[in-house]
Write an enzyme that holds these catalytic residues in place. Structure first.
Site, PDB file in Angstrom:
ATOM      1  NE  ARG A 168      -3.606  -2.476   0.129  1.00  0.00           N
ATOM      2  CZ  ARG A 168      -3.247  -3.635  -0.410  1.00  0.00           C
ATOM      3  NH1 ARG A 168      -2.103  -3.718  -1.087  1.00  0.00           N
ATOM      4  NH2 ARG A 168      -4.006  -4.699  -0.301  1.00  0.00           N
ATOM      5  CB  SER A 242      -9.397  -1.683   3.929  1.00  0.00           C
ATOM      6  OG  SER A 242     -10.076  -2.860   3.568  1.00  0.00           O
ATOM      7  CD  GLU A 338      -5.477   0.191   2.946  1.00  0.00           C
ATOM      8  OE1 GLU A 338      -5.847   0.662   1.854  1.00  0.00           O
ATOM      9  OE2 GLU A 338      -5.603  -1.004   3.241  1.00  0.00           O
TER      10      GLU A 338
END
Length: 342
Positions: A168, A242, A338
């Site tokens: 990520r 998420s 994130e």
């Protein structure tokens, strides 16, 4: 030509639907619009924020700078050789819908992106986050991208090594965060495609459908079904998918945690480390389904934070920090958000 709109509202441009405004915003519908907007005298010296679908951002305040609203369209298909293997190349404008691109490639017989179905956002944002799901990441299907280099004042082409992809993560979240504006991305989809179904949840879904030898469309359909069961539709409930990354720990840490928490969910990584399921840890701390005013934790997936309207990003981040601190106190592991927080 990119025109700068003053005092531009951003509520429609982030999937949490938090109200904020930009000093200036420019609708970027062609690559040359990037340079035009950035060289406008009114934008000189201002910070710059690039927004696609706004599905990976938390706007806690107004943005006192220039927002580039990426709307560059277009998809082109070709053939190439990459590392000695034949690939289909798919080049898409930064403003193309990510899920739309995945659906189109699968329908056109160009498999390779199907595990990444139904991820919100635009093509231009995909390499920034190195988006991934169900065993596949952007880096696995990446060829190159074309971006405007703000330092050099020109367009450049970057390959996978240049982009320095991580979990990520990428160059565009680190040293290149304020340097590059992505205009288009080229993906390399294998001609000799093989299905990737090693991710346990995906394998179970395919087994439940009695599919032993899945085609790309089967995987696409299965991923869409799983995500629709677990994740809220941003059009109905504000969210960014998420919210927390799954933390990666070494073997000793994982073994020590497993001894204390036999139900710990983790996945072995190629380098010998383990990726722990942040959602499981959040659930174990009692947050799943918890509501705090207008914000909360989704009742079907503890990784997802939601905004049901009328709340603020400050409230959301207060909840996020409470979750982080509680998980750390119980498991000794720090989970990180994130989305980009502005």
């Amino acid at each position: 030509m990119a025109l700068l709109d003053p005092h531009y509202p951003l509520g429609r441009h982030n999937t949490f639907r938090f109200e904020a405004a930009a000093r200036y915003a420019a609708h970027v519908r062609a690559a040359q619009d990037i340079a035009e907007a950035l060289t406008d005298p009114r934008a000189r010296g201002l910070p710059v924020l690039v927004l696609g679908g706004g599905s990976n951002i938390v706007l806690t305040r107004d943005f006192d700078g220039l927002v580039l609203l990426m709307e560059i369209p277009g998809v082109q298909v070709g053939r190439a050789t990459l590392d000695g293997r034949a690939v289909h190349t798919v080049t898409a404008g930064a403003g193309e819908s990510w899920h739309g691109l995945v659906a189109r490639t699968v329908a056109d017989g160009l498999p390779g992106l199907e595990n990444l179905a139904l991820i919100p956002g635009t093509v231009g944002a995909a390499p920034i986050q190195n988006i991934g799901a169900y065993g596949v990441e952007i880096k696995d299907r990446f060829h190159s991208l074309r971006a405007y280099d703000r330092h050099a004042g020109e367009f450049v082409t970057l390959d996978a090594a240049d982009c320095a992809f991580g979990y990520r993560d990428s160059l565009f979240k680190r040293a290149g965060a304020d340097r590059y504006v992505i205009a288009e991305v080229t993906f390399a989809l294998p001609v000799d495609w093989q299905p990737d179904t090693h991710y346990a949840e995906l394998a179970r879904e395919l087994a439940a459908r009695d599919i032993a030898a899945p085609a790309a469309q089967d995987i696409f359909d299965a991923v869409v079904a799983i995500r629709r069961r677990k994740l809220p539709d941003p059009a109905e409930i504000g969210n960014a998918g998420s919210f927390f990354k799954n933390p990666i720990v070494d073997t000793a840490t994982r073994d020590a945690l497993l001894a204390r928490f036999p139900g710990l969910v983790g996945y072995a990584q190629p380098d010998g480390s383990y990726k722990l399921a942040a959602g499981w840890m959040i659930d174990q701390c009692g947050f799943k389904g918890r509501q705090s005013g207008a914000v909360g934790v989704y009742d079907k997936q503890a990784l997802v934070l939601v905004h049901r309207g009328g709340g603020s990003a400050v409230q959301l981040m207060t909840l996020a920090r409470e979750i982080q601190d509680t998980v750390h106190a119980r498991f000794g592991v720090r989970i990180e958000p994130e989305p980009v927080v502005i």
